[in-house]
Each structure stands twice: as structure tokens, then as C-alpha cells.
Motif scaffolding. Structure first.
Motif, mmCIF file in Angstrom:
data_model
loop_
_atom_site.group_PDB
_atom_site.id
_atom_site.type_symbol
_atom_site.label_atom_id
_atom_site.label_comp_id
_atom_site.label_asym_id
_atom_site.label_seq_id
_atom_site.Cartn_x
_atom_site.Cartn_y
_atom_site.Cartn_z
ATOM 1 N N TYR A 7 -36.811 55.137 51.138
ATOM 2 C CA TYR A 7 -38.117 55.185 50.478
ATOM 3 C C TYR A 7 -38.425 53.780 49.990
ATOM 4 C CZ TYR A 7 -37.604 60.257 50.434
ATOM 5 O OH TYR A 7 -37.447 61.580 50.806
ATOM 6 N N THR A 8 -39.569 53.244 50.401
ATOM 7 C CA THR A 8 -39.948 51.870 50.086
ATOM 8 C C THR A 8 -41.366 51.828 49.531
ATOM 9 O OG1 THR A 8 -40.845 51.473 52.294
ATOM 10 C CG2 THR A 8 -38.496 50.984 51.970
ATOM 11 N N GLN A 9 -41.773 50.611 49.133
ATOM 12 C CA GLN A 9 -43.169 50.360 48.791
ATOM 13 C C GLN A 9 -43.487 48.915 49.156
ATOM 14 O OE1 GLN A 9 -43.975 50.991 44.652
ATOM 15 N NE2 GLN A 9 -42.242 49.792 43.968
ATOM 16 N N PRO A 10 -44.772 48.619 49.362
ATOM 17 C CA PRO A 10 -45.161 47.262 49.756
ATOM 18 C C PRO A 10 -44.781 46.225 48.698
ATOM 19 C CG PRO A 10 -46.982 48.797 50.068
ATOM 20 C CD PRO A 10 -45.910 49.533 49.310
ATOM 21 N N LEU A 11 -44.521 45.024 49.175
ATOM 22 C CA LEU A 11 -44.224 43.873 48.315
ATOM 23 C C LEU A 11 -42.954 44.038 47.492
ATOM 24 C CD1 LEU A 11 -47.861 43.118 47.099
ATOM 25 C CD2 LEU A 11 -46.661 42.158 49.072
ATOM 26 N N CYS A 12 -42.031 44.841 47.967
ATOM 27 C CA CYS A 12 -40.761 45.067 47.281
ATOM 28 C C CYS A 12 -39.682 44.279 48.008
ATOM 29 C CB CYS A 12 -40.434 46.565 47.271
ATOM 30 S SG CYS A 12 -38.758 46.957 46.721
ATOM 31 N N GLY A 13 -39.234 43.200 47.400
ATOM 32 C CA GLY A 13 -38.211 42.365 48.012
ATOM 33 C C GLY A 13 -36.899 43.098 48.239
ATOM 34 N N PHE A 14 -36.546 43.991 47.314
ATOM 35 C CA PHE A 14 -35.315 44.769 47.467
ATOM 36 C C PHE A 14 -35.431 45.718 48.664
ATOM 37 C CE2 PHE A 14 -35.205 43.681 42.916
ATOM 38 C CZ PHE A 14 -33.976 43.022 42.884
ATOM 39 N N CYS A 15 -36.613 46.282 48.857
ATOM 40 C CA CYS A 15 -36.849 47.156 50.004
ATOM 41 C C CYS A 15 -36.690 46.378 51.301
ATOM 42 C CB CYS A 15 -38.251 47.768 49.941
ATOM 43 S SG CYS A 15 -38.555 48.781 48.477
ATOM 44 N N THR A 16 -37.283 45.196 51.347
ATOM 45 C CA THR A 16 -37.203 44.355 52.537
ATOM 46 C C THR A 16 -35.758 43.996 52.857
ATOM 47 O OG1 THR A 16 -39.399 43.457 52.073
ATOM 48 C CG2 THR A 16 -37.990 42.179 53.560
ATOM 49 N N ALA A 17 -34.985 43.631 51.837
ATOM 50 C CA ALA A 17 -33.588 43.258 52.049
ATOM 51 C C ALA A 17 -32.775 44.446 52.560
ATOM 52 C CB ALA A 17 -32.985 42.727 50.750
ATOM 53 N N ALA A 18 -32.993 45.625 51.994
ATOM 54 C CA ALA A 18 -32.261 46.819 52.417
ATOM 55 C C ALA A 18 -32.604 47.192 53.854
ATOM 56 C CB ALA A 18 -32.559 47.985 51.469
ATOM 57 N N VAL A 19 -33.884 47.152 54.192
ATOM 58 C CA VAL A 19 -34.317 47.462 55.561
ATOM 59 C C VAL A 19 -33.711 46.451 56.535
ATOM 60 C CG1 VAL A 19 -36.317 47.506 57.106
ATOM 61 C CG2 VAL A 19 -36.403 48.722 54.927
#
Length: 86
Positions: A7-19
Motif C-alpha cells: 500500500y503506497t501513496q504519491p510522493l512517499c520516498g519510503f514507498c518508492t524505496a520499498a517498491v
């Protein structure tokens, strides 16, 4: 390989790193944007036992947690085994 739901949201650096980490492992992944998918944030919070921050990561039915938890598994050498279902 176990399917991953993140589960992600836009402009989330942690989300980008995990993906990025999960893609480097060629993990089969379903990414759900909680900002644009109706009901996704409530679903995420329920599945994550109250976790409200993004990302929230699930490998199969196992709740990994967030980005820091995912990278901790990688550093401990346990992420590959979890993804493989071992």
C-alpha cells in the motif's frame, strides 16, 4: 515466489524505496495507491492491525510492516526466504 501487496501513496520516498527493493528481487507485486483507490486506506489499516503510515507491506499473508521493516529483513538476510515462502 510469494505475492507481495504494498500500500503506497504519491510522493512517499519510503514507498518508492520499498517498491525499488521489491522490484530488484523480481517479486510479484500488487501496488495499491491509498490516495486514489476508494476504501484502500481503511483496508490497509485493518489488514495492518492499525498501521496507518505508508507503505504497509504484505508478503503472502504475512504483514512485514513498513519500509524500515522491509530493509531490516533484507539486512538480516531473511527477505529472500520470506519471498520464497520458506
Amino acid at each position: 515466489m510469494q505475492p507481495v501487496t504494498i500500500y503506497t501513496q504519491p510522493l512517499c520516498g519510503f514507498c518508492t524505496a520499498a517498491v525499488r527493493l521489491l522490484r530488484s528481487k523480481d517479486a510479484p507485486m500488487t501496488e495499491i495507491d491509498v490516495a486514489s483507490t476508494a476504501g484502500a486506506r481503511a483496508e490497509m489499516t485493518q489488514r495492518a492491525n492499525g498501521g496507518r503510515t505508508t507503505p504497509q507491506i504484505f508478503v503472502g499473508d504475512t504483514h512485514v510492516g513498513g519500509c524500515d521493516d522491509l530493509f531490516a529483513l533484507e539486512r538480516a538476510g531473511k527477505l529472500d526466504a520470506l519471498l520464497a515462502g520458506r
